[in-house]
Design an enzyme around this catalytic site. Structure first.
Site, PDB file in Angstrom:
ATOM      1  CB  CYS A   1      -0.971  -0.039   1.164  1.00 18.65           C
ATOM      2  SG  CYS A   1      -1.930  -1.571   1.146  1.00 18.65           S
TER       3      CYS A   1
ATOM      4  CG  HIS B   1      -2.215   4.290   5.255  1.00 15.74           C
ATOM      5  ND1 HIS B   1      -2.195   4.215   3.885  1.00 15.74           N
ATOM      6  CD2 HIS B   1      -2.254   3.002   5.698  1.00 15.74           C
ATOM      7  CE1 HIS B   1      -2.196   2.947   3.506  1.00 15.74           C
ATOM      8  NE2 HIS B   1      -2.234   2.188   4.583  1.00 15.74           N
TER       9      HIS B   1
ATOM     10  CG  HIS C   1      -6.596   0.579   1.574  1.00  7.30           C
ATOM     11  ND1 HIS C   1      -5.699   1.235   0.738  1.00  7.30           N
ATOM     12  CD2 HIS C   1      -5.841  -0.021   2.533  1.00  7.30           C
ATOM     13  CE1 HIS C   1      -4.472   1.030   1.179  1.00  7.30           C
ATOM     14  NE2 HIS C   1      -4.527   0.281   2.256  1.00  7.30           N
TER      15      HIS C   1
END
Lengths: 396, 266
Positions: free
Chosen positions: A160, A288, A322
């Site tokens: 990620c 995040h 996400h």
């Protein structure tokens, strides 16, 4: 580091295609998440899906690259006159002086999954038997081919943080004089590997993800493409600036963050040092904020202890889900839009804020100038990146 | 040709079928030995329990990395690292795709978290307590050159020693036919922007075109050089093993080579 100009940037996600669709959804605090309708046996969860890709095959010249991930890359490149900007860079500097540096977590693996589902006589079906489709480099390989670029070309796959780290690679190549411009960004698409994979780790929320809510239940997975064209500031003095980056490793665990946020803080410190900034300079942080229990706990504590109360912070994963390897670039673009539109995006879906959160959290949209901003990206394997951006006039 | 990046190679590591480490490789290159029995990569930088359960790609990468770091005399904890692989852990990708095609809800969580391309970087940094930057990159058949360029630019730009590791394992199942990877190979270098006695100076520059020849000069290594993308770096590793002045071209992207000029070992 010498700042770089962001000559052009674009994003395509569940919020729509191009930056204006994103700006509109952010202004309306309107999520792009929907109930999971992806794959033949959809899990009971919510996703951030880009409509229409099923019916948009790549042009005939690129048949050997045709898969959902490269279709999303192609759709993304087509927005905001991005391809024209790349073409101009190629003509200005030469094809071998423009790098293609893209991040992804799963690249074209959706095509490999489909090939296994449709196998014929123990082999991939003939219409999918292309080496270009079954390799992690499919993404950057395709974009370099489609954009006719011949500079350094890599796919970064650090989960990620992938499409945040490409900014760092670009900065090094430009500073050392190996290239004059770089196409950075990333693309990740919905596929069974990530939906069932994160499900197996019990990290997927049954409801739309709620970053920094005390009762958050996990992530919503999304897909996105985003790109930015980086050049030296002399080439585009009025463009927003990429001013710093930090990279670090947790050295703690493959799938859970360091409990005290050690790696995240090292990345933050590295980014601030390279940018010559202190925490008090930061107007906005795009977090995040995945809505996983551990990430948000660690990240909330970091923001609370390091930033002044008036710094604004939010996760935008409640809007987009996400987007994994594309999260770095998608959220970099959202951060650049916050600067462009003087608008701090809301941290949506958090009805009951986690008590770890400090006064920095922007629970609702706020209209205010954003001149210096950070974007955090933390990945599996404890791989962390933090990017710093600034408006051109701040450094003028 | 671009301006050259000047680096010193302070450590080297390698694993190939029948070649367990760098010193065996040197013997093969100098014609004093031929590849022997195939042994399991010795990843002694990993703690024993991790060594038992780590996937093949992680063991392979850690074995080569461990050799290079030991030779360099540096602490792995201080070295930013760049791991490159053309295809990552193909055994896990094959397992994932087979399972997803038949019983997706039975997917193993351990296999899933080991499936990320940065699993070797993750295991390595955890085992060595390394908090520096770590990366995991890929570039199909250009992987070795593209990864080397990433590591070399990191070393020069940040003025610090960097660990570079290239690894690929054999292809499995339906995927194997696409990747045409027939065997495992890993190579590793510790690259430094600072001169040091005994280190080999290399000057790396970018050149348009792909003229990188196929395998190097050692005929017994030719089948290994064709076995996977990382093994395409063998000509450079052979030149380093010889320690004589030489220039090597390694493909780094379509129509882009790395030109590596090597000084003799003093």
């Amino acid at each position: 580091m010498p700042p770089l100009a962001i000559r052009a940037f674009t994003a395509t996600s569940a919020l729509g295609r191009g930056v204006d669709a994103h700006a509109a959804a952010l202004a309306a605090s309107q999520t792009g998440l929907r109930r999971n309708d992806f794959s033949s046996a959809p899990l009971d969860c919510w996703i951030g899906r880009v409509d229409g890709l099923e019916n948009e095959p790549l042009p005939d010249d690129f048949t050997s690259w045709d898969c959902r991930n490269n279709r999303l890359a192609w759709a993304g490149l087509a927005q905001d006159n991005f391809m024209d900007a790349v073409r101009t860079a190629r003509e200005t500097y030469g094809a071998s002086r423009v790098a293609v540096l893209l991040g992804t977590s799963t690249s074209s693996i959706g095509a490999t999954e489909e090939g296994y589902r449709r196998k014929e006589d123990g082999r991939l079906p003939r219409d999918m038997a292309f080496a270009n489709l079954h390799t992690p480099h499919s993404l950057a390989g395709f974009v370099a081919t489609a954009m006719e670029l011949e500079g350094p070309c890599i796919t970064v796959a650090t989960a990620c943080s992938s499409s945040a780290k490409v900014f760092a690679t670009a900065e090094r190549l430009i500073r050392l004089g190996l290239v004059d411009a770089a196409v950075v960004g990333g693309v990740d698409t919905l596929c069974d590997s990530v939906l069932f994979g994160f499900n197996s780790l019990e990290l997927v929320s049954p409801e739309p993800c709620r970053p920094f809510d005390a009762a958050r239940r996990g992530i919503s997975i999304g897909e996105a493409a985003g790109f930015a064209l980086l050049e030296r500031i002399e080439a585009a003095p009025d463009a927003p600036r990429f001013v710093g980056y930090g990279e670090s490793s947790d050295a703690h665990h493959m799938s859970t963050p360091h409990p005290e946020g050690l790696g995240a803080e090292l990345a933050l410190n590295d980014a601030l040092a390279r940018a010559g900034l202190s925490p008090t300079d930061i107007d906005y942080i795009n977090l995040h904020g995945t809505a996983s229990l551990k990430n948000d706990e660690v990240e909330a504590a970091l923001v609370t202890r390091r930033f002044r109360e008036s710094t604004r912070a939010s996760s935008t994963k409640g809007f987009t889900g996400h987007t994994l390897g594309a999260a770095g670039i998608l959220e970099a673009v959202i951060t650049l839009l916050a600067m462009r539109d003087s608008q701090v995006p809301a941290n949506i879906h958090a009805d009951t804020p986690d008590p770890q959160c400090g006064p920095q959290m922007a629970w609702t949209r706020e209209q205010r100038p954003v001149r210096v901003a950070l974007s955090n990206s933390f990945g599996f394997g404890g791989n962390n990146a933090c990017l710093a951006f600034a408006a051109a006039e701040r450094l003028a | 040709m671009s301006a050259a990046l000047t680096l010193w190679v302070k450590g080297m590591g390698l694993w190939a079928p029948g070649i367990a480490d760098w010193s065996q490789f040197c013997d093969v290159v100098r014609g004093n030995a031929t590849p022997g029995e195939v042994t399991r990569p010795l990843a002694d930088a990993l703690p024993p329990n991790e060594r038992r359960r780590a996937p093949e790609s992680v063991l392979l990468a850690a074995a080569a990395a461990g050799q290079a770091v030991t030779m360099s005399g540096r602490s792995a904890a201080d070295l930013p690292c760049v791991f490159v692989s053309g295809h990552g852990d193909q055994t896990i990708t094959d397992y994932m795709c087979e399972t997803l095609a038949t019983a997706p809800t039975e997917l193993s969580p351990i296999r899933f978290h080991n499936s990320v391309h940065n699993a070797p970087a993750g295991y390595w940094t955890i085992a060595t307590h390394c908090h520096a930057a770590s990366s995991a990159v890929s570039a199909a058949d250009f992987s070795f050159g593209a990864g080397l360029l990433e590591a070399a630019t990191l070393a020069v730009a940040d003025d610090r020693d960097v660990l570079f590791v290239a690894y690929d394992i054999a292809g499995t199942g339906l995927l194997g036919e696409m990747t045409r990877s027939t065997g495992a190979f890993a190579a590793s270098l510790v690259l430094s922007p600072h001169e040091e006695p005994g280190a080999i100076r290399v000057d790396v520059s970018l050149v348009a075109g792909n003229i990188a020849a196929g395998p190097g000069d050692v005929s017994v290594l030719a089948p290994i050089a064709r076995s996977n993308p990382s093994a395409l770096g063998l000509p450079l590793m052979e030149a380093l093993a010889r320690g004589a002045p030489q220039a090597v071209r390694i493909a780094a992207a379509g129509n882009l080579d790395l030109h590596v000029d090597m000084e003799s070992l003093r």
